[in-house]
Design an enzyme around this catalytic site. Sequence first.
Site, short mmCIF file in Angstrom:
data_model
loop_
_atom_site.label_atom_id
_atom_site.label_comp_id
_atom_site.label_asym_id
_atom_site.label_seq_id
_atom_site.Cartn_x
_atom_site.Cartn_y
_atom_site.Cartn_z
N LYS A 34 -6.04 -16.90 3.14
CA LYS A 34 -5.91 -15.55 3.69
C LYS A 34 -4.65 -14.89 3.15
O LYS A 34 -3.79 -15.55 2.57
CB LYS A 34 -5.88 -15.62 5.22
CG LYS A 34 -4.75 -16.47 5.78
CD LYS A 34 -4.85 -16.61 7.29
CE LYS A 34 -3.71 -17.49 7.81
NZ LYS A 34 -3.71 -17.56 9.29
N TYR A 249 24.97 1.02 -0.90
CA TYR A 249 24.88 1.98 0.20
C TYR A 249 25.79 1.58 1.37
O TYR A 249 25.89 0.41 1.72
CB TYR A 249 23.44 2.07 0.71
CG TYR A 249 22.52 2.85 -0.19
CD1 TYR A 249 22.76 4.19 -0.48
CD2 TYR A 249 21.39 2.25 -0.73
CE1 TYR A 249 21.90 4.91 -1.30
CE2 TYR A 249 20.52 2.96 -1.54
CZ TYR A 249 20.78 4.29 -1.82
OH TYR A 249 19.93 5.00 -2.63
#
EC number: 5.1.1.1
Length: 355
Positions: A34, A249
């Site tokens: 999956k 940042y």
Amino acid sequence: MSLCTLEINISAIKNNYLLLQGICKTSLVGAAVKANGYGLGAVQISKALIKENCRYFFVATSEEGVNLRKALGLDVDILVLNGVFEHDALELIEYNLTPVLNNLKQIEIWQKFSNLKHRLLPCYLHFNTGINRLGLSSDEIEQLINDRDLLKGLDLQYIISHLAISEEIDNPYNLEQLNIFKAYLQYFPNVKASLANSGGIFLGQDYHFDLARPGAALYGLNPVMKNPVTLKAPIIHLQNLTLDSHIGYNMTFTTKRDSVIATLPLGYADGFSRNFSNQGEVFINGRSVPIVGRISMDLINIDVTDLPPLDIFLGQEAEIIGNYCTPDKIASIIGTIGYEVLTSLGSRYKRIYIE
């Protein structure tokens, strides 16, 4: 295409599968593929495992199942763990997908389409024994026991359940779930059973039943299994910064010395979590190199000051995931699990499958 390379060692995955098969002895071993094979490529992994006689593949949704069926053909069983819904029942039938039925409503839907098609339709039943996620409740199971017509028109192939805490070998909840599962199975003596996920395989033969369903262990997310994943990124920029220079940042990192800072072309858009800001590491030629500053969308900075000068150049590869920094080890840094690290790997990486 990203400059970063994600190498998936198919031989390692096959070896992991064969090791698990050896532990399970006479029980069959399927594969959970999956979420696109935990982010590594469901089709490529499934094709490789078919060569090792794997015939049971577990996906989450009908869409995943259809894609896998188109790639693999009709010689394997594909099981849809989320079950069947009104909108995808015909698709499951068309592509010969077997739903794992999780409640009476799903049983009712599958039975309705059995009547429409005038034939038995294959299914698994999922009994909830304590994970309390998907699965038929004790009241619903009791209804099935007392009224077998509820399963009329269905070809019941397996009864499964799922362990909640199998990675903790000594946790008594494992035995509690096992005993509940066995008690239910007494009422279905001719139906095959499946309980063991990856952790369940290591709990011993009592948990193996007819079919085991490993996922994580196939992909190296277990201390005894081989890591099949290597993620590499090249240095694309170098700069010399003086003492007290700010990086990234919000200026969350300030150099404490004259430093050599390298930039790598990956970031949180590629599944490399912002939580690694100022606390993760990468490896260059086997040496740990710290991540400095905030993880950006497409870039991270690393401090290569302590590396030998000959190891610092544009194009030099840094190992983000590999034998030095496995998915489980990386996950522990930010308080998550290796599953999340793998399934978060972005689509921009150049994926290379090696034997």
